[in-house]
Scaffold this active site. Sequence first.
Site: not given
Ligand code: RIB
Length: 313
Positions: A243
């Site tokens: 992500h």
């Molecule tokens: O949904 C994914 C996000 O939530 C990413 O930033 C992960 O690190 C969590 O913070």
Amino acid sequence: MSPRKIIIDTDPGQDDAVAILLALASPDEIEVLGITTVAGNVPLALTSKNARIVCELAGHPNAKVYAGCDAPLTRKLVTAEHVHGKTGLDGPVLPDPVMPLQDGHAVDFIIDTLRSEAPGTVTLCPLGPLTNIATAFQRAPDIVERVQQIVLMGGAYFEVGNITPTAEFNIYVDPEAADIVFRSGVDIVVMPLDVTHRALVTKARNDAFRAIPNRVGPAVAEMTDFFERFDLEKYGSAGAPLHDPCVTAYLIRPDLFSGRHVNVMVETGSDLTLGMTVADWWRVSGREPNALFIGDLDADGFFELLSERLARL
Ligand code: RIB
Ligand code: CA
């Protein structure tokens, strides 16, 4: 071209860690003015510890890390140990940090930096709940117009939610903070689950990380070995979604990403859809576009960039 000045606001988190490593490995393109931590994946004490662990892993013990907000603006903190483990950085065995936290609160660092740097020259890169950013905007409205851009990981539309049926974790933890940011008028680029779920660390890609001849590559591979469990079990995906590194990769190679300028609003009233990012992808609402909502990436190019940069550390 001079490197882009950024503040990384983060809740490490294995994927945050890779995003930070990518930024620190790319000094020609990115100047990290500071790293601000926020409660999210795990409580603030751990995100603040993990951010320093990652800086030292990168060989940057002089990076400036500031601890920020330990809870959302109005709600009770929701964490994600079920995804990231109880330390938030489960996987590799890494030494406790020696580098200190900076004195002063992260929100004050954000405000002071935006006031002291030339207007329009600092990009904010939130990788977790938006509590620190929203608090800074509320406390010092004058800084909003001084922000060059916000490139954030958060939200989802076609991909729907990962923490509830409709909400992505970062937005869900502090929807009021997200609402403040999305209504701020700042130029925003959003990396939602729609694109991050296409940045999957397949076995071949993780083996490439593992083969990097330094201590960073194998550590990242071990982070992913742990971090992928949640998504493999829930989605049956081919690997862990990276992500947050989509944010820092965008700063280096925006051409790897594609999206659409649309209106994005955050649900803060309904318990059923709390934290949903309502992206007007087909432009039917009449609401002004306020964000570049990224929907796709060149995944092979993304991982080639990552492997090449991590090998530099
Ligand atoms: O949904 C994914 C996000 O939530 C990413 O930033 C992960 O690190 C969590 O913070
Ligand atoms: Ca994160």
